[in-house]
Design a protein around this motif. Structure first.
Motif, short mmCIF file in Angstrom:
data_model
loop_
_atom_site.label_atom_id
_atom_site.label_comp_id
_atom_site.label_asym_id
_atom_site.label_seq_id
_atom_site.Cartn_x
_atom_site.Cartn_y
_atom_site.Cartn_z
N VAL A 168 4.22 -29.76 58.52
CA VAL A 168 3.85 -28.95 57.35
C VAL A 168 3.37 -27.57 57.78
CG1 VAL A 168 1.42 -29.72 57.17
CG2 VAL A 168 2.68 -29.04 55.12
N VAL A 169 2.72 -27.48 58.95
CA VAL A 169 2.29 -26.17 59.44
C VAL A 169 3.51 -25.33 59.79
CG1 VAL A 169 1.00 -24.96 61.23
CG2 VAL A 169 0.12 -27.12 60.32
N ARG A 170 4.43 -25.89 60.56
CA ARG A 170 5.62 -25.15 60.98
C ARG A 170 6.46 -24.70 59.79
NH1 ARG A 170 7.11 -25.06 66.25
NH2 ARG A 170 6.33 -26.63 67.69
N ILE A 171 6.74 -25.64 58.89
CA ILE A 171 7.66 -25.34 57.79
C ILE A 171 7.01 -24.39 56.78
CG2 ILE A 171 8.98 -26.37 55.91
CD1 ILE A 171 9.41 -28.81 57.68
N THR A 172 5.70 -24.52 56.56
CA THR A 172 5.01 -23.57 55.68
C THR A 172 5.06 -22.17 56.26
OG1 THR A 172 3.52 -25.30 54.84
CG2 THR A 172 2.82 -23.01 54.57
N ALA A 173 4.81 -22.05 57.57
CA ALA A 173 4.88 -20.74 58.22
C ALA A 173 6.29 -20.16 58.11
CB ALA A 173 4.47 -20.86 59.69
N LEU A 174 7.28 -21.01 58.33
CA LEU A 174 8.67 -20.56 58.22
C LEU A 174 8.99 -20.10 56.80
CD1 LEU A 174 11.55 -20.31 59.42
CD2 LEU A 174 11.91 -22.69 58.75
N ALA A 175 8.51 -20.87 55.82
CA ALA A 175 8.78 -20.53 54.42
C ALA A 175 8.17 -19.18 54.05
CB ALA A 175 8.24 -21.63 53.51
N ILE B 9 0.10 -21.04 56.22
CA ILE B 9 0.06 -19.73 55.54
C ILE B 9 -0.46 -18.66 56.50
CG2 ILE B 9 -1.10 -18.44 53.71
CD1 ILE B 9 -1.03 -21.03 52.03
N LEU B 10 -1.51 -18.98 57.25
CA LEU B 10 -2.04 -18.02 58.22
C LEU B 10 -1.00 -17.69 59.28
CD1 LEU B 10 -5.68 -19.32 58.77
CD2 LEU B 10 -4.99 -17.20 57.64
N ALA B 11 -0.30 -18.73 59.77
CA ALA B 11 0.73 -18.50 60.78
C ALA B 11 1.89 -17.70 60.23
CB ALA B 11 1.23 -19.84 61.32
N GLY B 12 2.19 -17.88 58.95
CA GLY B 12 3.27 -17.13 58.33
C GLY B 12 2.94 -15.67 58.10
N ARG B 13 1.66 -15.36 57.95
CA ARG B 13 1.26 -13.99 57.63
C ARG B 13 0.72 -13.23 58.84
NH1 ARG B 13 -2.11 -13.66 52.20
NH2 ARG B 13 -1.00 -11.67 52.08
N SER B 14 0.44 -13.95 59.93
CA SER B 14 -0.12 -13.30 61.12
C SER B 14 0.72 -13.66 62.34
CB SER B 14 -1.57 -13.73 61.33
OG SER B 14 -2.05 -13.31 62.59
N GLU B 15 1.37 -12.69 62.93
CA GLU B 15 2.19 -12.94 64.11
C GLU B 15 1.34 -13.40 65.29
OE1 GLU B 15 5.32 -13.49 66.55
OE2 GLU B 15 5.37 -13.06 64.39
N GLY B 16 0.16 -12.81 65.47
CA GLY B 16 -0.70 -13.21 66.57
C GLY B 16 -1.16 -14.64 66.44
N PHE B 17 -1.57 -15.03 65.23
CA PHE B 17 -2.01 -16.42 65.01
C PHE B 17 -0.84 -17.38 65.22
CE2 PHE B 17 -2.95 -20.08 62.25
CZ PHE B 17 -4.20 -20.43 62.75
#
Length: 652
Positions: A230-237, A176-184
């Motif tokens: 799960v990190v990658r796909i959650t960020a993508l979603a 979720i953090l990776a999906g909402r923050s480009e820098g993260f």
């Protein structure tokens, strides 16, 4: 795994390539062959000169000092595990907590009895995925029971539940953090890339060092290994949620938390569940491998059987793992797409769940009254003896041929290639690695490739690393050749594709550990069965990617080529394969990384080299040797990954 971002149809270009795409591609391979020729010439020159000191293997002094330093760390940890605040107030608590969680889940499953566990599994799978999957789950529990491996299966299931819970607890928030923050996201992406190119064996030793041998280390290493998807796909979603919906919600005054919980997560739910499915499947694979560090369960049953070359027992345990993997894949996959979920009116759903729960409780109470517990071993069917008899028949009929094939492969392919890599001057091998990285992937890759080999030398495991690399190269060539042929054939026939697709799906569902069983049955133990298992394990994704790439070529391009009189061979080699280059590069990358992970695991059946050093270090408490070998495996993975990613297109 990092994906190729170059547009389909772009050509591979070497540093001095010129002309059209075909000319640049040929130029690249000519340069690569010249570099290999230099390596061969250097090898023979060193031999003719009597192998002088400057032309030998990597100096071992630094590596020996590094291993001794690691052994000292291990001895300090063992001596201070119950005194150091870091362990006393953190790692020991985590270890006890995870061990207790696995035990409690196992005790809960035992309390339900075999009847209650079966009722619970069938009821939940029916409600989520329909009656077909429910029957598959029922068959899975029947295999556990009739094979006499019920208790081992429950141990494995307990470990999977614990590890998946940990992976999702950390993975979904990170996604979720990776999906909402480009820098993260930019900072996290190279870490996930690195984690996904690490072979499973390389994860074992660091966690054994921190948590010791047993279930806690197995749970943590499984969770960490299963975390990236799960990190990658959650960020993508999260990133794929329509911007219009986000802007509309924001314009209405929604807070960031409301935007997440009311819009982004509900709209990304199905994609996130796909990540959960992938995490569960990786957890199944890693839990089996974690038997090497005392995880127990079904993996340990296979490990012990392979150590005794008891193909029958290994097959029996392998069948249970296969059924478990397929059942979990079908159930968790159905949660995401919901295609076969029974259509129950909303007002009846809660009462239905209540009825199913009451049924499970009733079955459990009856089971406790009759003191059923786990499935009695005396009521199981031992198929080990018939399988061993079949194995002996196979060996008597084709054993001579497979032995000859294995000997030929060892004497004429593996040994010469290993001798070339280990017998050439180490500095020449480093330069060749860097040159190949420059030719195929550019300047940054050249630095990474050369540095990876230097680090391998400094770790003190140069010869074994080169031997492992020789095995990977041989298995990769076979895998890519078979994969390209299989992918082309699938792309030419819809019927063949329809038949092959479920087979490839099933093969990609199986834990890699299982592939060692048929390989040992055909070739006994040694390097060759490890290569056979690696080829079979890595083949499905290569075939699929080649097929998808060729089918993705536009119909207009194909029609134009046919209208100009191209033959089928010209159409394939001049149009389809060049246009599908992005998929081909990804297929090569995926195939080689999977081959590396399986070749290393082949140490369990006598493949030797780095994998054996990891297992030996684990079993003999030689942290230095084991961890140095694990780091060398990571370096090989980094080299192969960067080499096969190709040149990236410049960003727009």
């Amino acid at each position: 795994m990092a994906t190729v971002t170059e547009p389909v149809g772009a050509s591979v270009t070497g540093p001095t390539g010129s002309g059209g795409p075909g000319g640049r591609l040929r130029g690249t391979w000519v340069q690569a062959l010249l570099v290999v020729a230099v390596l061969i010439a250097g090898y023979w020159a060193a031999r003719l000169m009597g192998s002088p000191a400057w032309a030998g293997g990597f100096p071992t002094g630094v590596g020996e000092s590094f291993m001794a330093w690691l052994d000292g760390i291990y001895e300090w940890i063992v001596a201070n595990r119950n005194d150091s605040p870091l362990f006393l107030y953190f790692f020991n608590y985590v270890s006890v907590g995870l061990g207790s969680a696995v035990v409690l889940i196992n005790q809960f499953l035992t309390f339900l009895t075999w009847a209650g566990v079966t009722a619970l599994g069938v009821a939940v799978s029916w409600r989520i995925a329909g009656w077909r999957v429910a029957l598959l789950v029922l068959a899975t529990f029947a295999v556990f029971a009739l094979s006499g491996l019920w208790n081992e299966a429950m141990t494995t299931l307990s470990l999977i539940i614990t590890a998946v819970f940990i992976a999702l607890l950390f993975g979904i928030p990170l996604g979720i953090l990776a999906g909402r923050s480009e820098g993260f996201h930019r900072g996290l992406r190279p870490v996930l890339d690195f984690m996904q190119i690490m072979p499973a064996f390389a994860y074992l030793l660091p966690f054994v060092l921190l948590f010791g041998i047993g279930n806690p280390a197995a749970a943590v290493v499984t969770a960490v290994y299963a975390l990236p998807p799960v990190v990658r796909i959650t960020a993508l979603a999260i990133r794929e949620v329509p911007k219009g919906a986000i802007e509309a919600t924001t314009s209405l005054g929604s807070t960031s938390w409301q935007l997440l919980t009311k819009v982004q997560l509900p709209m990304a739910k199905r994609t996130i569940l796909l990540g959960v499915n992938q995490t569960i499947m990786l957890a199944v694979s890693m839990v089996v491998i974690a038997s090497v560090i005392g995880a127990g369960g079904l993996g340990d049953a296979i490990y012990q059987a392979l150590a005794k070359i008891n193909v029958g027992q290994a097959f029996q345990a392998g069948l249970a793992i296969v059924m478990l993997a397929i059942a979990m894949d079908r159930v968790t996959g159905a949660v995401g797409h919901g295609a076969h979920t029974p259509d129950i009116p909303r007002r009846y759903r809660l009462p239905l769940w209540g009825g199913l729960l009451a049924l499970v409780i009733l079955v459990t109470v009856v089971g406790r009254l009759f003191d059923l517990g786990g499935w009695p071993r005396e009521a199981s069917l031992d198929i080990a003896d018939p399988v061993n008899t079949l194995y002996e028949v196979i060996q008597s009929s084709i054993g001579t041929f497979t032995a000859m094939l294995g000997t030929w492969t060892l004497n004429w392919v593996l040994s010469p290639l290993s001798a070339l890599l280990t017998g050439s001057p180490w500095w020449l091998v480093v330069l060749v690695a860097a040159a190949l990285g420059w030719i195929f992937a550019g300047g940054r890759a050249a630095i990474v490739c050369g540095a990876a080999f230097v680090v391998i030398g400094l770790l003190g495991v140069w010869d074994n690393a080169m031997d492992t690399l020789s095995q990977v190269l041989v298995a990769s060539v076979v895998t890519i050749a078979l994969g390209v042929v299989g992918g082309v054939l699938m792309s030419r026939s819809d019927v063949l594709a329809a038949i092959a697709r479920p087979i490839l799906d099933a093969m990609q569902t199986l834990p890699p550990f299982v592939y060692l069983i048929p390989a040992v049955a055909l070739f006994t133990i040694g390097r060759v069965p490890a290569l056979v298992a690696a080829v079979i394990f890595a083949l499905p994704p290569v075939v699929r990617l080649v097929n998808d790439g060729i089918r993705g070529v536009s119909a207009g391009t194909i029609e134009a080529a046919v209208s100009q009189g191209s033959t089928k061979w010209q159409l394939l080699t001049k149009v389809e394969l060049p246009m599908a280059r992005g998929s081909l590069l990804l297929a090569i990358n995926q195939g080689i990384i999977l081959v590396l992970s399986m070749v290393v695991m082949g140490a369990l059946v006598g493949a030797g080299s780095l994998g054996f050093d990891v297992v030996f270090g684990l079993s003999q408490n030689q942290l230095g040797l084991g961890l140095a070998s694990g780091l060398a495996i990571v370096c090989l993975g980094l080299f192969l990954d960067r080499l096969t990613q190709g040149r990236r297109a410049p960003r727009a």
